[in-house]
Design a protein around this motif. Structure first.
Motif, PDB file in Angstrom:
ATOM      1  N   ASP A  67      46.032  33.722  49.113  1.00  0.00           N
ATOM      2  CA  ASP A  67      45.064  34.804  49.311  1.00  0.00           C
ATOM      3  C   ASP A  67      45.493  35.988  48.459  1.00  0.00           C
ATOM      4  O   ASP A  67      46.685  36.214  48.238  1.00  0.00           O
ATOM      5  N   ASP A  90      45.710  35.503  43.049  1.00  0.00           N
ATOM      6  CA  ASP A  90      44.321  35.783  42.693  1.00  0.00           C
ATOM      7  C   ASP A  90      43.713  34.485  42.171  1.00  0.00           C
ATOM      8  O   ASP A  90      44.215  33.909  41.199  1.00  0.00           O
ATOM      9  N   LEU A  91      42.650  34.034  42.800  1.00  0.00           N
ATOM     10  CA  LEU A  91      42.040  32.749  42.432  1.00  0.00           C
ATOM     11  C   LEU A  91      41.362  32.790  41.069  1.00  0.00           C
ATOM     12  O   LEU A  91      40.931  31.760  40.560  1.00  0.00           O
ATOM     13  N   SER A 109      37.202  27.972  52.279  1.00  0.00           N
ATOM     14  CA  SER A 109      36.222  28.369  53.293  1.00  0.00           C
ATOM     15  C   SER A 109      35.812  29.820  53.060  1.00  0.00           C
ATOM     16  O   SER A 109      36.634  30.737  53.145  1.00  0.00           O
TER      17      SER A 109
HETATM   18  C1  SAM Z   1      35.995  35.336  54.516  1.00  0.00           C
HETATM   19  S1  SAM Z   1      37.688  35.323  54.215  1.00  0.00           S
HETATM   20  C2  SAM Z   1      38.180  33.638  54.515  1.00  0.00           C
HETATM   21  C3  SAM Z   1      38.358  33.340  55.975  1.00  0.00           C
HETATM   22  C4  SAM Z   1      39.193  32.128  56.244  1.00  0.00           C
HETATM   23  N1  SAM Z   1      38.626  30.959  55.613  1.00  0.00           N
HETATM   24  C5  SAM Z   1      39.313  31.900  57.762  1.00  0.00           C
HETATM   25  O1  SAM Z   1      38.716  30.946  58.288  1.00  0.00           O
HETATM   26  O2  SAM Z   1      40.000  32.714  58.410  1.00  0.00           O
HETATM   27  C6  SAM Z   1      37.789  35.447  52.477  1.00  0.00           C
HETATM   28  C7  SAM Z   1      39.213  35.602  51.969  1.00  0.00           C
HETATM   29  O3  SAM Z   1      39.197  35.415  50.564  1.00  0.00           O
HETATM   30  C8  SAM Z   1      40.135  36.300  49.988  1.00  0.00           C
HETATM   31  N2  SAM Z   1      39.785  36.502  48.570  1.00  0.00           N
HETATM   32  C9  SAM Z   1      38.668  37.091  48.055  1.00  0.00           C
HETATM   33  N3  SAM Z   1      38.712  37.082  46.708  1.00  0.00           N
HETATM   34  C10 SAM Z   1      39.873  36.461  46.354  1.00  0.00           C
HETATM   35  C11 SAM Z   1      40.493  36.145  45.112  1.00  0.00           C
HETATM   36  N4  SAM Z   1      39.934  36.471  43.937  1.00  0.00           N
HETATM   37  N5  SAM Z   1      41.696  35.524  45.135  1.00  0.00           N
HETATM   38  C12 SAM Z   1      42.277  35.188  46.311  1.00  0.00           C
HETATM   39  N6  SAM Z   1      41.745  35.449  47.520  1.00  0.00           N
HETATM   40  C13 SAM Z   1      40.561  36.089  47.545  1.00  0.00           C
HETATM   41  C14 SAM Z   1      40.025  37.559  50.819  1.00  0.00           C
HETATM   42  O4  SAM Z   1      41.197  38.352  50.711  1.00  0.00           O
HETATM   43  C15 SAM Z   1      39.819  36.976  52.222  1.00  0.00           C
HETATM   44  O5  SAM Z   1      41.017  36.830  52.906  1.00  0.00           O
END
Ligand code: SAM
Length: 228
Positions: A67, A90-91, A109
Motif C-alpha cells: 500500500d 506505489d503501484l 480489491s
Molecule cells: C479502498 S482501499 C482498499 C481496501 C482494502 N481492499 C480492504 O478491504 O480493506 C484502497 C487502498 O489503495 C491504496 N492506494 C491507492 N493508490 C495507490 C497506489 N498508487 N499505490 C499503492 N496503494 C494505493 C490506498 O492507500 C488504500 O489503502
C-alpha cells in the motif's frame, strides 16, 4: 488519492473493517473468486489497514500486502503481527520487492481505480504471477462512474469524485473512471485471459436497509478474475 487514506488512516481502517460495502459485498466476492488459498502465495495490492488481508491469511494464504499509505502499512503490521507481511509501495512503480513467477494469486480489491494507467502495473503482475496464476480484482462499476462524470465523453479515462461517510466523517475521494472496454482491453494487452466477470449480490447482514437496497439493485462494483 492514497493521501486521503493515509491522512485518515485509523478512521478508514475502522470504517473498512465492518462497513456494508467492504464486509458484506467486496470481501466475500473477492474471497470467492480467489478460490482455495491454503499454502498459496498471495500478493495483495492496496492492503490498507489489513481488513481483507486478515481473511486471506485466515484462509491459509501467505500474504504480502502493498500500500502507498505508510500509516496504513504500520497499522496493518500492528493489527496482523506475524500473520502477513506488508510493505509500502506505489503501484505505479515497478514491484521490485516481488520476484518473478513467485505469486499464485494477485488480489486488488478497490484499488485499481486510483491508477490512471493500468499498463505498467498489469505488466508487473504478469511478471510476478506464476503461469496459470490469477489476478482477482474489484473496481468501482464503470456505469456508476459514468453517471458521476460530467458525461462529456464516455470513451476517455477521467478523474471523478465521490463523497463517502466514514463512520460519521464525510471525505471526498477522487478516482479514475474508464469505459468497460478499457478494463478488459488492458488485461488482454498485458497477456491475461478473462476467466470470470461478476456483479455480485451482498451477503446477508447489511445493517442499513437503504444501503442493502443499493447493493442489491444498482451497479456498485465490478469483479474480474484473469489468468496469466
Ligand atoms: C479502498 S482501499 C482498499 C481496501 C482494502 N481492499 C480492504 O478491504 O480493506 C484502497 C487502498 O489503495 C491504496 N492506494 C491507492 N493508490 C495507490 C497506489 N498508487 N499505490 C499503492 N496503494 C494505493 C490506498 O492507500 C488504500 O489503502
Amino acid at each position: 488519492m492514497s493521501e486521503l487514506f493515509g491522512e485518515h488512516a485509523e478512521r478508514y481502517a475502522d470504517y473498512a473493517e465492518n462497513s456494508g460495502p467492504n464486509a458484506h459485498y467486496d470481501r466475500p466476492a473477492i474471497l470467492r473468486l480467489a478460490g482455495g488459498l491454503a499454502g498459496k502465495q498471495v500478493l495483495e495490492l492496496g492492503s490498507a489497514g489489513g481488513g481483507l488481508t486478515a481473511q486471506l491469511a485466515a484462509a491459509g494464504a501467505e500474504v504480502l500486502g502493498l500500500d502507498r499509505g505508510a500509516d496504513l502499512v504500520q497499522l496493518a503490521r500492528k493489527r496482523l503481527g506475524a500473520r502477513a507481511r506488508f510493505e509500502t509501495a506505489d503501484l505505479n512503480e515497478p514491484l521490485t520487492m516481488v520476484p518473478s513467477a513467485s505469486t499464485d494469486v494477485a488480489v486488488a480489491s478497490l484499488v485499481l481505480h486510483y491508477l490512471e494507467d493500468w499498463g505498467p502495473l498489469l505488466a508487473e503482475l504478469h511478471r510476478c504471477l506464476k503461469p496459470g496464476g490469477t489476478l482477482v480484482f474489484s473496481v468501482h462499476h464503470p456505469i456508476t462512474g459514468w453517471l458521476r462524470s460530467d458525461r462529456t465523453d464516455y470513451h476517455r479515462v477521467e478523474l471523478i469524485s465521490e463523497d463517502w461517510d466514514w463512520n460519521g466523517k464525510t471525505v471526498t475521494g477522487r478516482m479514475y473512471r474508464r469505459p468497460v472496454s478499457a478494463v478488459f482491453t488492458s488485461l488482454l494487452e498485458a497477456g491475461f485471459a478473462i476467466d470470470a466477470v461478476e456483479e455480485p449480490q451482498p451477503t446477508p447482514g447489511v445493517e442499513d436497509p437503504e444501503l442493502d437496497r443499493i447493493l442489491r439493485t444498482t451497479p456498485v462494483f465490478l469483479y474480474v478474475r484473469a489468468v496469466r
